[in-house]
Design a protein around this motif. Structure first.
Motif, PDB file in Angstrom:
ATOM      1  N   GLY A 253     -13.605  16.477  17.507  1.00 36.47           N
ATOM      2  CA  GLY A 253     -14.300  15.761  16.597  1.00 36.47           C
ATOM      3  C   GLY A 253     -14.736  14.153  16.605  1.00 36.47           C
ATOM      4  N   ARG A 254     -15.881  14.284  16.274  1.00 35.49           N
ATOM      5  CA  ARG A 254     -16.663  12.831  16.281  1.00 35.49           C
ATOM      6  C   ARG A 254     -16.616  11.700  15.781  1.00 35.49           C
ATOM      7  NH1 ARG A 254     -16.406  14.346  20.710  1.00 35.49           N
ATOM      8  NH2 ARG A 254     -17.541  15.672  22.307  1.00 35.49           N
ATOM      9  N   GLY A 255     -16.628  10.746  15.367  1.00 34.12           N
ATOM     10  CA  GLY A 255     -17.417  10.012  15.096  1.00 34.12           C
ATOM     11  C   GLY A 255     -18.375  10.068  14.322  1.00 34.12           C
ATOM     12  N   ARG A 256     -18.751   7.941  14.345  1.00 33.54           N
ATOM     13  CA  ARG A 256     -20.763   7.989  14.172  1.00 33.54           C
ATOM     14  C   ARG A 256     -21.007   8.217  15.995  1.00 33.54           C
ATOM     15  NH1 ARG A 256     -20.012   2.904  10.538  1.00 33.54           N
ATOM     16  NH2 ARG A 256     -18.597   3.301  11.473  1.00 33.54           N
ATOM     17  N   LEU A 257     -21.804   7.838  15.722  1.00 31.13           N
ATOM     18  CA  LEU A 257     -22.576   7.604  17.147  1.00 31.13           C
ATOM     19  C   LEU A 257     -22.440   8.303  18.777  1.00 31.13           C
ATOM     20  CD1 LEU A 257     -23.333   3.679  16.768  1.00 31.13           C
ATOM     21  CD2 LEU A 257     -24.959   4.918  16.787  1.00 31.13           C
ATOM     22  N   GLU A 258     -21.863   9.805  17.952  1.00 30.34           N
ATOM     23  CA  GLU A 258     -20.685  10.784  18.680  1.00 30.34           C
ATOM     24  C   GLU A 258     -20.342  10.064  20.069  1.00 30.34           C
ATOM     25  OE1 GLU A 258     -21.932  13.891  20.238  1.00 30.34           O
ATOM     26  OE2 GLU A 258     -23.163  12.936  18.645  1.00 30.34           O
ATOM     27  N   ARG A 259     -18.969   9.194  18.924  1.00 33.77           N
ATOM     28  CA  ARG A 259     -17.989   8.299  19.929  1.00 33.77           C
ATOM     29  C   ARG A 259     -16.821   9.940  19.169  1.00 33.77           C
ATOM     30  NH1 ARG A 259     -19.050   3.095  17.545  1.00 33.77           N
ATOM     31  NH2 ARG A 259     -18.786   3.336  15.670  1.00 33.77           N
ATOM     32  N   VAL A 260     -15.541   9.432  19.941  1.00 34.52           N
ATOM     33  CA  VAL A 260     -14.564  10.885  20.495  1.00 34.52           C
ATOM     34  C   VAL A 260     -13.386  10.641  18.640  1.00 34.52           C
ATOM     35  CG1 VAL A 260     -12.595  11.629  21.089  1.00 34.52           C
ATOM     36  CG2 VAL A 260     -14.481  11.607  22.196  1.00 34.52           C
TER      37      VAL A 260
ATOM     38  N   LEU B 171      -8.187  11.560   8.751  1.00 33.08           N
ATOM     39  CA  LEU B 171      -7.273  10.602   8.012  1.00 33.08           C
ATOM     40  C   LEU B 171      -5.983  10.825   9.162  1.00 33.08           C
ATOM     41  CD1 LEU B 171      -5.837   8.101   5.616  1.00 33.08           C
ATOM     42  CD2 LEU B 171      -5.102  10.480   5.146  1.00 33.08           C
ATOM     43  N   ASN B 172      -5.427  10.243   9.668  1.00 33.88           N
ATOM     44  CA  ASN B 172      -4.319   9.769  10.501  1.00 33.88           C
ATOM     45  C   ASN B 172      -3.034   9.791   9.194  1.00 33.88           C
ATOM     46  OD1 ASN B 172      -6.127   9.019  13.120  1.00 33.88           O
ATOM     47  ND2 ASN B 172      -5.843   7.571  11.861  1.00 33.88           N
ATOM     48  N   VAL B 173      -2.794  10.957   9.787  1.00 30.04           N
ATOM     49  CA  VAL B 173      -1.332  11.359   8.697  1.00 30.04           C
ATOM     50  C   VAL B 173       0.018  11.599   9.480  1.00 30.04           C
ATOM     51  CG1 VAL B 173      -0.335  12.440   6.533  1.00 30.04           C
ATOM     52  CG2 VAL B 173      -2.927  12.126   6.781  1.00 30.04           C
TER      53      VAL B 173
ATOM     54  N   LEU C  30      -6.173  21.042  13.002  1.00 32.12           N
ATOM     55  CA  LEU C  30      -7.092  20.255  14.167  1.00 32.12           C
ATOM     56  C   LEU C  30      -7.697  20.815  14.981  1.00 32.12           C
ATOM     57  CD1 LEU C  30      -6.853  21.900  17.292  1.00 32.12           C
ATOM     58  CD2 LEU C  30      -4.435  21.786  16.818  1.00 32.12           C
ATOM     59  N   GLN C  31      -8.583  19.683  15.189  1.00 36.57           N
ATOM     60  CA  GLN C  31     -10.328  19.153  15.889  1.00 36.57           C
ATOM     61  C   GLN C  31     -10.255  19.261  17.524  1.00 36.57           C
ATOM     62  OE1 GLN C  31     -13.275  17.809  13.210  1.00 36.57           O
ATOM     63  NE2 GLN C  31     -11.534  16.253  13.747  1.00 36.57           N
ATOM     64  N   THR C  32     -10.851  20.411  18.626  1.00 31.13           N
ATOM     65  CA  THR C  32     -10.620  20.485  19.673  1.00 31.13           C
ATOM     66  C   THR C  32     -12.240  19.191  19.811  1.00 31.13           C
ATOM     67  OG1 THR C  32     -12.068  21.652  19.995  1.00 31.13           O
ATOM     68  CG2 THR C  32      -9.570  21.735  19.939  1.00 31.13           C
TER      69      THR C  32
ATOM     70  N   VAL D 233     -13.365  23.223  16.911  1.00 32.37           N
ATOM     71  CA  VAL D 233     -14.230  22.324  17.010  1.00 32.37           C
ATOM     72  C   VAL D 233     -14.204  21.187  16.411  1.00 32.37           C
ATOM     73  CG1 VAL D 233     -16.742  22.008  19.291  1.00 32.37           C
ATOM     74  CG2 VAL D 233     -15.451  23.924  18.848  1.00 32.37           C
ATOM     75  N   SER D 234     -14.762  21.300  15.224  1.00 34.11           N
ATOM     76  CA  SER D 234     -15.069  20.190  14.361  1.00 34.11           C
ATOM     77  C   SER D 234     -15.246  20.958  13.225  1.00 34.11           C
ATOM     78  CB  SER D 234     -16.487  19.233  14.501  1.00 34.11           C
ATOM     79  OG  SER D 234     -17.198  18.427  14.174  1.00 34.11           O
ATOM     80  N   THR D 235     -14.761  20.346  12.278  1.00 39.10           N
ATOM     81  CA  THR D 235     -15.214  20.744  10.680  1.00 39.10           C
ATOM     82  C   THR D 235     -17.010  19.783  10.167  1.00 39.10           C
ATOM     83  OG1 THR D 235     -14.382  18.543   9.611  1.00 39.10           O
ATOM     84  CG2 THR D 235     -12.979  20.629   9.799  1.00 39.10           C
TER      85      THR D 235
HETATM   86  P1  BTX Z   1     -16.001   5.242  13.812  1.00 40.47           P
HETATM   87  O1  BTX Z   1     -17.610   5.849  15.056  1.00 40.47           O
HETATM   88  O2  BTX Z   1     -16.373   4.665  13.008  1.00 40.47           O
HETATM   89  O3  BTX Z   1     -14.827   5.893  14.732  1.00 40.47           O
HETATM   90  C1  BTX Z   1     -15.021   6.247  15.836  1.00 40.47           C
HETATM   91  C2  BTX Z   1     -14.056   5.036  17.165  1.00 40.47           C
HETATM   92  O4  BTX Z   1     -13.064   4.771  15.950  1.00 40.47           O
HETATM   93  C3  BTX Z   1     -13.202   5.478  18.223  1.00 40.47           C
HETATM   94  O5  BTX Z   1     -14.584   5.231  18.777  1.00 40.47           O
HETATM   95  C4  BTX Z   1     -12.175   4.944  18.296  1.00 40.47           C
HETATM   96  O6  BTX Z   1     -12.055   3.619  19.146  1.00 40.47           O
HETATM   97  C5  BTX Z   1     -11.969   4.849  17.352  1.00 40.47           C
HETATM   98  N1  BTX Z   1     -11.111   6.475  17.081  1.00 40.47           N
HETATM   99  C6  BTX Z   1     -11.230   7.525  17.576  1.00 40.47           C
HETATM  100  N2  BTX Z   1     -10.215   8.402  16.805  1.00 40.47           N
HETATM  101  C7  BTX Z   1      -9.293   7.822  15.660  1.00 40.47           C
HETATM  102  C8  BTX Z   1      -8.423   7.938  14.994  1.00 40.47           C
HETATM  103  N3  BTX Z   1      -7.911   9.227  14.760  1.00 40.47           N
HETATM  104  N4  BTX Z   1      -8.185   7.150  14.622  1.00 40.47           N
HETATM  105  C9  BTX Z   1      -8.644   5.830  14.706  1.00 40.47           C
HETATM  106  N5  BTX Z   1      -9.761   5.365  14.896  1.00 40.47           N
HETATM  107  C10 BTX Z   1     -10.003   6.039  15.921  1.00 40.47           C
HETATM  108  C11 BTX Z   1     -15.179   8.025  12.292  1.00 40.47           C
HETATM  109  O7  BTX Z   1     -16.082   7.183  13.887  1.00 40.47           O
HETATM  110  C12 BTX Z   1     -15.908   8.355  11.214  1.00 40.47           C
HETATM  111  C13 BTX Z   1     -14.964   9.175  11.526  1.00 40.47           C
HETATM  112  C14 BTX Z   1     -14.846  11.019  10.918  1.00 40.47           C
HETATM  113  C15 BTX Z   1     -14.128  11.866  11.485  1.00 40.47           C
HETATM  114  C16 BTX Z   1     -13.964  13.283  10.947  1.00 40.47           C
HETATM  115  S1  BTX Z   1     -12.688  14.514  10.360  1.00 40.47           S
HETATM  116  C17 BTX Z   1     -13.333  15.743  10.585  1.00 40.47           C
HETATM  117  C18 BTX Z   1     -15.127  15.832  10.229  1.00 40.47           C
HETATM  118  N6  BTX Z   1     -15.268  15.977  11.810  1.00 40.47           N
HETATM  119  C19 BTX Z   1     -15.744  15.214  12.761  1.00 40.47           C
HETATM  120  O8  BTX Z   1     -15.949  15.732  13.716  1.00 40.47           O
HETATM  121  N7  BTX Z   1     -15.541  14.280  12.426  1.00 40.47           N
HETATM  122  C20 BTX Z   1     -14.929  14.444  10.869  1.00 40.47           C
END
Ligand code: BTX
Length: 324
Positions: A117-124, A213-215, A113-115, A89-91
């Motif tokens: 994955g989350r960014g900051r502030l719960e963004r996808v 990291l997008n590869v 793969l992650q089903t 779901v998320s590492t």
């Molecule tokens: P961030 O909040 O800076 O960026 C999230 C925003 O980036 C999204 O709202 C979208 O606009 C954009 N975005 C979404 N997916 C991608 C992508 N694959 N490439 C570029 N832009 C994108 C950044 O958050 C933090 C990312 C951390 C991800 C790692 S992966 C391993 C670990 N597991 C997990 O669930 N999160 C971290």
């Protein structure tokens, strides 16, 4: 041996041209039913496998299975302890659970793969098959107030690892986005970091550093205007490196930087960070919870804060993000 490791031989035997169940069974010394069951399991995990009637199975995308081999290859420093998954779901969730359970620093979770994955502030965070998605447990001996700048050090380290391994120039955007230059002009995001932590006022218990990291993953249509993947770029080195190479290089350099950072903080990284900065001394927009701020990005200070010039006045900002 984990389930992921058991399924890998089958995954590695698939490709863009169809392979029949019979051929797979013969190659892998399995019964046809066992092959069918494994295919079913891989599909259920979200791997992009298509069944073509009478022709066999096809795996979409451009994978390299170097990540799973990492733990055996001795390619990474002994302090780093990989946990490999085909699908998660998320590492970040896996690493945080382990951190809460008291696991030592250096353990990390990596998934094909992650089903969720989350960014900051719960963004996808889009985390398709073929990218590099991992979360590393750290236990820095610094108070939490000083711990946040580790994200900037990690972004700097990753940008250098990308350049060294793939030959693709990478730049930074405050606080911790890694960008690549795209033609005709402008930058797109290739990597993001999520730094989560827990502790008391003067002692950090754990930090989980999540790196995306997008590869070779495919990005959804709606992100293509702002995001890019390393596999989209053609350089002299194309085809000559794997995700495993990138991860190994990052871990090696990051650990060295992490030890320096624990002793001295961000100060020693500040010049290098600014040197890799995407748009130094140019107008930019800072987005914060409280609204937007326009100014000129002048520098980062010794704590990792961004120094913005707003109407001829220098302002130091600690939170928010620069928008592309
Ligand atoms: P961030 O909040 O800076 O960026 C999230 C925003 O980036 C999204 O709202 C979208 O606009 C954009 N975005 C979404 N997916 C991608 C992508 N694959 N490439 C570029 N832009 C994108 C950044 O958050 C933090 C990312 C951390 C991800 C790692 S992966 C391993 C670990 N597991 C997990 O669930 N999160 C971290």
């Amino acid at each position: 041996v984990s389930r992921a490791a058991e399924l890998l031989p089958l995954l590695s035997a698939l490709g863009r041209t169809p392979v029949s169940g019979q051929t797979l069974a013969r190659k892998l010394h399995l019964s046809r039913t066992a092959v069918w069951k494994q295919i079913h399991e891989l599909k259920a995990a979200g791997l992009p496998i298509t069944t073509l009637s009478r022709r066999g199975y096809v795996l979409e995308g451009m994978p390299d299975f170097s990540l799973a081999a990492l733990r055996f290859a001795g390619a990474i420093e002994s302090w780093a302890r990989p946990h490999y998954e085909l699908s998660a779901v998320s590492t970040q969730v896996l690493a945080k659970q382990a951190a809460l359970g008291g696991i030592p620093e250096g353990h990390f979770w990596v998934s094909e793969l992650q089903t969720g994955g989350r960014g900051r502030l719960e963004r996808v965070w889009s985390s398709g098959f073929g990218g590099l998605w991992f979360s590393l447990v750290l236990r820095p001996q610094v108070p939490p107030a000083r711990a946040a700048s580790i994200g900037l050090v990690a972004a700097l380290t990753l940008s250098r690892a990308i350049e060294k391994v793939s030959g693709i120039p990478a730049r930074l955007k405050w606080p911790n986005d890694v960008l690549v230059a795209t033609r005709p002009k402008g930058f797109k995001k290739v990597a993001g970091f999520l730094t989560e932590m827990s502790g008391e006022v003067d002692k950090t218990d754990w930090v989980v550093l999540g790196v995306g990291l997008n590869v070779f993953n495919e990005l959804p249509e709606e992100l293509r205007g702002i995001a890019a993947a390393l596999g989209d770029f053609n350089t002299k080195k194309s085809g000559a490196w794997t995700r495993g190479d990138l991860l190994a290089e990052f871990l090696k350099e990051f650990y060295a930087a992490y030890r320096v950072w624990q002793r001295t903080g961000f100060l020693l990284f500040r010049d290098a960070y600014w040197h890799q900065y995407s748009k130094p001394n140019q107008p930019c927009v800072l987005k914060t919870a409280g609204g937007e701020l326009r100014g000129i990005a002048c520098s980062v200070d010794a704590s990792g804060a961004l120094v913005l010039e707003v109407r001829r006045q220098k302002k130091t900002v600690l939170e928010g993000e620069i928008v592309l």
